[in-house]
Design a protein around this motif. Structure first.
Motif, PDB file in Angstrom:
ATOM      1  N   PRO A  46       1.383  10.590  -0.426  1.00 16.18           N
ATOM      2  CA  PRO A  46       0.189   9.744  -0.365  1.00 16.18           C
ATOM      3  C   PRO A  46       0.207   8.693   0.744  1.00 16.18           C
ATOM      4  O   PRO A  46      -0.827   8.161   1.075  1.00 16.18           O
ATOM      5  N   ILE A  66      -6.779  -3.189   4.174  1.00 18.70           N
ATOM      6  CA  ILE A  66      -6.558  -2.781   2.772  1.00 18.70           C
ATOM      7  C   ILE A  66      -5.816  -1.445   2.730  1.00 18.70           C
ATOM      8  O   ILE A  66      -4.860  -1.271   1.963  1.00 18.70           O
ATOM      9  N   ASP A  67      -6.234  -0.510   3.607  1.00 21.43           N
ATOM     10  CA  ASP A  67      -5.555   0.803   3.655  1.00 21.43           C
ATOM     11  C   ASP A  67      -4.080   0.631   4.007  1.00 21.43           C
ATOM     12  O   ASP A  67      -3.210   1.292   3.444  1.00 21.43           O
ATOM     13  N   ARG A  95     -10.328   7.412  -1.113  1.00 20.34           N
ATOM     14  CA  ARG A  95     -11.261   7.389   0.018  1.00 20.34           C
ATOM     15  C   ARG A  95     -10.800   8.363   1.101  1.00 20.34           C
ATOM     16  O   ARG A  95     -11.589   9.102   1.676  1.00 20.34           O
ATOM     17  N   LEU A 104      -2.179  -2.090   3.651  1.00 20.13           N
ATOM     18  CA  LEU A 104      -1.451  -2.745   2.550  1.00 20.13           C
ATOM     19  C   LEU A 104      -1.238  -1.765   1.397  1.00 20.13           C
ATOM     20  O   LEU A 104      -0.199  -1.799   0.725  1.00 20.13           O
ATOM     21  N   ALA A 105      -2.228  -0.874   1.185  1.00 19.99           N
ATOM     22  CA  ALA A 105      -2.105   0.142   0.137  1.00 19.99           C
ATOM     23  C   ALA A 105      -0.930   1.068   0.425  1.00 19.99           C
ATOM     24  O   ALA A 105      -0.140   1.397  -0.469  1.00 19.99           O
ATOM     25  N   THR A 106      -0.796   1.456   1.702  1.00 23.33           N
ATOM     26  CA  THR A 106       0.318   2.329   2.094  1.00 23.33           C
ATOM     27  C   THR A 106       1.651   1.618   1.845  1.00 23.33           C
ATOM     28  O   THR A 106       2.588   2.205   1.281  1.00 23.33           O
ATOM     29  N   ARG A 118      -1.299  -8.059  -8.932  1.00 24.92           N
ATOM     30  CA  ARG A 118      -0.559  -6.793  -8.973  1.00 24.92           C
ATOM     31  C   ARG A 118      -1.506  -5.643  -9.310  1.00 24.92           C
ATOM     32  O   ARG A 118      -1.488  -4.575  -8.703  1.00 24.92           O
ATOM     33  N   LEU A 160      -6.559  -1.115  -5.462  1.00 23.94           N
ATOM     34  CA  LEU A 160      -6.958  -0.897  -4.054  1.00 23.94           C
ATOM     35  C   LEU A 160      -6.214   0.296  -3.468  1.00 23.94           C
ATOM     36  O   LEU A 160      -6.757   1.069  -2.680  1.00 23.94           O
ATOM     37  N   THR A 161      -4.963   0.433  -3.854  1.00 22.64           N
ATOM     38  CA  THR A 161      -4.162   1.564  -3.361  1.00 22.64           C
ATOM     39  C   THR A 161      -4.770   2.883  -3.825  1.00 22.64           C
ATOM     40  O   THR A 161      -4.925   3.829  -3.044  1.00 22.64           O
ATOM     41  N   ARG A 196       6.388   0.764  -4.266  1.00 21.46           N
ATOM     42  CA  ARG A 196       6.385   1.220  -5.672  1.00 21.46           C
ATOM     43  C   ARG A 196       7.243   2.471  -5.833  1.00 21.46           C
ATOM     44  O   ARG A 196       7.972   2.617  -6.807  1.00 21.46           O
ATOM     45  N   SER A 247      -7.901   3.471  -1.922  1.00 17.07           N
ATOM     46  CA  SER A 247      -7.630   3.853  -0.531  1.00 17.07           C
ATOM     47  C   SER A 247      -7.295   5.342  -0.425  1.00 17.07           C
ATOM     48  O   SER A 247      -7.808   6.054   0.432  1.00 17.07           O
ATOM     49  N   ILE A 248      -6.429   5.810  -1.332  1.00 17.62           N
ATOM     50  CA  ILE A 248      -6.049   7.233  -1.299  1.00 17.62           C
ATOM     51  C   ILE A 248      -7.275   8.097  -1.611  1.00 17.62           C
ATOM     52  O   ILE A 248      -7.512   9.111  -0.952  1.00 17.62           O
ATOM     53  N   LEU A 269       0.993   9.267   3.738  1.00 18.19           N
ATOM     54  CA  LEU A 269       0.913  10.028   4.992  1.00 18.19           C
ATOM     55  C   LEU A 269       0.061   9.260   6.011  1.00 18.19           C
ATOM     56  O   LEU A 269      -1.034   8.805   5.697  1.00 18.19           O
ATOM     57  N   ILE A 277      -3.882  -4.902  -6.248  1.00 19.97           N
ATOM     58  CA  ILE A 277      -3.311  -4.105  -5.148  1.00 19.97           C
ATOM     59  C   ILE A 277      -3.134  -2.642  -5.575  1.00 19.97           C
ATOM     60  O   ILE A 277      -3.357  -1.727  -4.788  1.00 19.97           O
ATOM     61  N   ASN A 336       2.232  -0.811  -0.213  1.00 13.73           N
ATOM     62  CA  ASN A 336       2.400  -0.943  -1.667  1.00 13.73           C
ATOM     63  C   ASN A 336       2.920   0.349  -2.290  1.00 13.73           C
ATOM     64  O   ASN A 336       3.836   0.344  -3.115  1.00 13.73           O
ATOM     65  N   LEU A 337       2.339   1.454  -1.837  1.00 12.47           N
ATOM     66  CA  LEU A 337       2.762   2.761  -2.371  1.00 12.47           C
ATOM     67  C   LEU A 337       4.241   3.022  -2.107  1.00 12.47           C
ATOM     68  O   LEU A 337       4.976   3.463  -2.994  1.00 12.47           O
TER      69      LEU A 337
END
Lengths: 552, 449
Positions: free
Chosen positions: B366, B212-213, A69, B215-217, A56, A62-63, B223, A66-67, B368, A59, B219-220
């Motif tokens: 975020p 990863i990008d 970056r 999956l990050a989106t 958890r 990483l999130t 959440r 990612s933002i 986007l 991730i 995840n965001l």
């Protein structure tokens, strides 16, 4: 990006994500800056909260990464100066003309149909004549289209304005494809050097074109270059390169052709060399005339030719390119084939002089010379095609007993005829072909036209179109397969004024023969499209002439 | 008089390349008779294979077309040919009163427009009842989405534990079945994002960072959904839209959405297929407001898109924006083409400004996906490594995601001088959709990713 470099503390996060927390436990990230602090805080939450599992946390980290970056993208800085294309001086083509070019390019190439490339060439010709250029955004498409079609290169250069040279400087692939025309500012010596270099290093097609160009510019240099490499060439290259010598062929080529090419071990190479040698007043030609004199005589009393041939081919004949078992015509025997080969290499004017006969008389006697008549007639046709002698050509065309489409020799002559003479021949035959009762000869028209690729004159085009219009009005018009398969090609050869007459061809649903209707439609569409292209440039030229002062 | 649409603009309306080709072939005067025009429309009769000629008409204000031919394509080849012919040679079209078959059609179009107003008003009781039912439906859906997201959260957790390196070996169905479960949970937006993961993995290189990008989106969004009640109304709308909740077009048009009236330039357009549905993305740019808008068009099979917009053309009209912290998607409330206005709108003047604006957009939303960049005064170039870039006056550059042919086309169009370039920025590369220079518009072919 900095976040992804191996030294970056964030690199480890990506590595953990790829391997998984089971295999690579998540370590606490220790990094400076706002991003480092934020990610570190997420790790901190991990240690204080029981519910937060490492995956958890991973991730979430990483999130955040990612933002960061995406949001922290930095621009790359370029310092090199861009070379600007010189201002264009030619006017752009009209939108209509350009739309027609797009339409041509969208045509599908069916089988061996050359419609698109021929029409592109015609479009470019009109454009160049109108001193206009394609819009700059279209230039790369044209450069890409023509990179392997060298015939289009000069036209493309003219129609692309200043962008042509500018883009070639920036694109290595185009530069090497179009380099053959990149010599406008070079002197002759430099140009010869370039062509020599191409001949020595390039592929066969490019080598041939380079040799041809060099032959036009400096025949002796070209000969020297070919002589130096001839022995090392493959046999098909030898034949191709020998053909290039036809340009500016003269006595200076004799030593090479006689002593090198004619000594080649492949008969195809020797035959090619022989066909070049007999076109110049060479020793070869003298030998061949002497040989022919020996085998052919004229019996003035009985008004017939007397043929005396040896029992077998001697070595000198083989060396001179006479082939023992050449397939000229299935109706000829072996000896008749030798006779035909030898006489084909002798100009008819020689016999006219020797026997004091006119070309017409020679032909008449040849056709009446019993067992040798076919060999003699075919030889005369070959000779007429090779030596371009008008008297014998005219005599053959006027001879009602000879059907040119019956033999390869006849077709060879058809292709060699001056276009005006061929047009006259067809127009003379047209009334007889028009007779509704005779179907088969009528098909000959399309066969004649199929064989010879040339641009039809305006008068000829009109007469042929009138014939087609008349045929369409007949109850059972005869076109045949040759017409069906060549309709588009004929349309491309027609004079542009065909566009004024084409509407008179009534194509409608009453035509039950689908092949005929489709062929006529293809012909009509092609002619109309070509005419529209012509009109688009014509009208645009009028506009641009009246607004010449406002050119871009 | 000829119509102000160019041949290129007209051909943009063709449903496919064969219709465009057939239209071009038919755009010859000899194939037409009774050609006519008035201020609003053009018409003509084209002889087809039938006994009667086809009656073809076009309303130039749309443009809109109608033809009596049996073709299922729209616009049909006759409609395209009629417009092409008028564009090329307007003198062939005589100014006159339209025949009945044209005027009746124009009248019915006018009547249809008027009809697009709200229907019978409901009583307060009926309204309350309908609102209660609606709220209940929404609540039920939110519960299902919540369950789906919790399941997805476990899935992502498993991925992190096992490592994303293991998914390269997984079949396409690994992601598709997960996406299908999200569709069942009524979260189609998340389902689309999960499906995109499969496409990313199919790439031969550079897939790890992209995954990863993505999956990050996801995840965001997950959440954010779990904290939906804590979010502002705009952000809440953003999260629900990202999950796949549709905002009612009726409600938006009746006042819920912000309406902007402007002269809108169709500055970029491309289409793609998603689950057998063709989607068209139209980017519009307001000449006076400087606002950008994304108008989506949808169609099945060879059916025409529900929105007909010509790239490079200005439309005067009102757009209604979907709610959100960064209103981007919009609906067309009214439009009327203005073909005479040369295509020019002002945008971002430097790469730094563009990146700054993207960062601030990202701060608002975020997750986007892409943002529109209209870059002014930039020069395209090809670097020595073979990649394409645009460079601003300060020599700052952005990488382009562009086909080789399109790169050369763009470079040639610029001639080494600056131009305006419009494209979609995804945080890594700019996908150029059009270029503008000296009042001219050039549509660019996009890369299929």
């Amino acid at each position: 990006m900095a976040l992804q470099t191996k030294n970056s503390p964030f690199y480890e996060l990506t590595e953990t994500a790829i391997l998984g927390t089971d295999r690579k436990p998540l370590n606490r990230i220790l990094a400076s800056g706002d991003l480092g602090q934020t990610i570190s805080d997420l790790s901190l939450q991990d240690s204080t909260s029981i519910s937060q599992a490492p995956e958890r946390v991973l991730i979430d980290q990483l999130t955040t990464l990612s933002i960061a970056r995406k949001a922290g993208s930095h621009a790359k800085v370029f310092s090199a100066e861009m070379i600007v294309c010189p201002a264009e001086t030619q006017a752009k083509v009209s939108e209509r003309s350009l739309a027609l070019l797009v339409q041509i390019l969208a045509l599908e190439t069916k089988g061996s149909e050359l419609r698109p490339s021929k029409m592109v060439a015609e479009w470019l010709t009109f454009c160049a004549e109108a001193e206009q250029r394609v819009p700059e955004e279209f230039v790369p498409r044209l450069l890409g289209l023509g990179k392997n079609i060298s015939e289009l290169h000069p036209l493309i250069e003219k129609c692309c304005g200043e962008h042509f040279a500018w883009l070639l400087d920036l694109n290595q692939e185009w530069r090497s494809s179009y380099k053959k025309h990149d010599y406008s500012n070079q002197d002759t010596t430099q140009h010869i050097e370039r062509l020599t270099n191409t001949f020595e290093t390039a592929e066969q097609k490019e080598r041939y074109l380079a040799l041809l160009a060099l032959r036009e510019m400096a025949p002796a240099e070209a000969l020297k270059l070919l002589s130096a490499s001839f022995e090392r060439e493959s046999f098909d290259s030898k034949i191709v390169f020998l053909k290039a010598l036809s340009t500016g062929l003269g006595l200076h080529d004799e030593p090479f052709l006689e002593d090198v090419a004619l000594q080649d071990r492949r008969k195809e190479v020797r035959t090619q060399a022989a066909s070049q040698l007999c076109l110049i007043p060479s020793r070869y030609r003298e030998r061949m005339i002497a040989r022919a004199d020996q085998y052919l005589n004229y019996d003035s009393k009985n008004k017939q030719f007397v043929v005396t041939l040896p029992e077998k081919l001697d070595d000198s004949m083989s060396r001179d390119g006479i082939v023992d078992n050449l397939s000229i015509d299935s109706r000829l025997g072996q000896k008749a084939t030798w006779l035909c080969q030898i006489l084909s290499l002798v100009p008819t004017s020689h016999w006219q002089k020797k026997f004091s006969l006119s070309a017409k008389e020679i032909l008449r006697i040849a056709t009446a010379s019993s067992e040798w008549s076919l060999a003699l007639t075919l030889a005369l046709m070959n000779s007429a095609a090779k030596f371009d002698e008008v008297d014998i050509q005219q005599a053959i065309l006027e001879c009602s007993e000879i059907h040119l489409t019956d033999s390869q020799s006849g077709l060879l002559l058809l292709k060699a005829l001056p276009h005006a003479m061929l047009e006259n021949l067809i127009l003379q035959k047209l009334p007889s072909w028009s007779r509704a009762s005779e179907q088969a000869p009528r098909l000959d028209l399309w066969y004649y036209l199929e064989q010879v690729d040339f641009n039809w004159s305006e008068h000829f085009t009109r007469e042929i179109l009138k014939f087609i219009i008349k045929e369409c009005r007949e109850k059972v018009p005869v076109f045949g397969h040759t017409f069906y398969s060549n309709a588009s090609i004929f349309a491309l050869r027609m004079h542009i004024s065909a566009g004024e007459l084409i509407e008179q061809i009534a194509i409608n649903s009453e035509m039950t023969d689908v092949y005929r209707r489709n062929a006529l439609e293809r012909m009509s569409d092609t002619v109309k499209l070509r005419y529209e292209i012509f009109q688009s440039f014509k009208s645009n030229k009028q506009v641009s002439t009246s607004t010449k002062g406002t050119k871009q | 008089m000829s119509i102000a649409y160019t041949a290129e603009q007209i051909l943009e309306l063709a449903p496919d390349s064969s219709a465009a080709k057939a239209g071009r072939d038919l755009a010859i005067a000899s194939k037409w008779k009774n050609l006519g025009q008035n201020e609003q429309s053009i018409w003509g009769e084209c002889q087809g294979s039938g006994a009667k000629p086809y009656q073809t008409r076009a309303d130039l204000t749309g443009p809109a077309f109608k033809c009596s031919c049996p073709s299922r394509k729209f616009p049909c080849k006759h409609s395209l040919a009629l417009a092409l012919l008028c564009s090329a040679n307007g003198a062939l079209f005589e100014e006159k009163e339209p025949p009945a078959w044209v005027s009746e059609w124009l009248t019915s179009r006018g009547a249809k427009k008027k009809k697009e107003t709200p229907e019978v008003e409901k009583s307060p009781e009926q309204l309350e009842e309908s609102q209660l039912a609606k709220d209940k439906r929404k609540q039920d859906r939110l519960s299902r989405v919540q369950a789906g997201i919790e399941e997805l959260d476990l899935f992502i957790g498993d991925l992190m534990r096992q490592g994303i390196g293991t998914v390269k070996k997984q079949p396409f169905a690994f992601w598709k079945s997960r996406a299908a479960r999200l569709v069942d949970a009524q979260a189609p937006g998340l389902a689309r994002l999960v499906s995109e993961c499969a496409e990313i993995i199919a790439r031969s290189s550079d897939w790890e960072d992209a995954l990863i990008d993505k999956l990050a989106t996801i995840n965001l969004i997950c959440r954010a959904f779990l904290k939906l009640d804590e979010l502002s109304s705009e952000l809440k709308a953003d999260v629900l839209t990202a999950i796949g909740f549709n905002q009612s077009q009726e409600e938006l048009l009746s006042g819920a959405g912000t309406c902007i009236e402007d002269l809108w330039l169709v500055v970029g357009q491309y289409s793609y297929t998603q689950d057998r549905l063709r989607v068209q993305r139209n980017w519009l740019w307001g000449k006076n407001s400087g606002h950008s808008a994304l108008v989506l068009g949808f169609a099945h099979g060879t059916a025409p898109f529900d929105t007909m917009l010509i790239p490079g053309l200005f439309y005067r009209g009102e757009l209604v924006f979907y709610q959100g912290s960064l209103p981007q998607r919009a609906l067309i409330k009214s439009k009327c083409s203005e073909p005479a206005v040369p295509p020019f709108v002002s945008g971002l003047t430097s790469v730094a400004e563009a990146l700054g604006s993207y960062a601030s957009d990202l701060a608002k939303t975020p997750w986007l996906d892409t943002v529109p960049f209209l870059m002014q005064e930039v020069i395209p170039l090809k670097a020595t490594d073979g990649k394409w870039w645009i460079v601003d006056q300060a020599k700052n550059a952005l990488p382009l995601l562009v086909k080789e042919d399109t790169g050369w086309q763009l470079l040639s169009y610029s001639g080494g001088l600056s131009l305006s370039l419009f494209g979609e920025w995804d945080g890594t590369t700019l996908k150029p959709l059009s270029a503008m220079r000296d009042g001219n518009y050039l549509r660019l072919q996009t890369v299929e990713v």
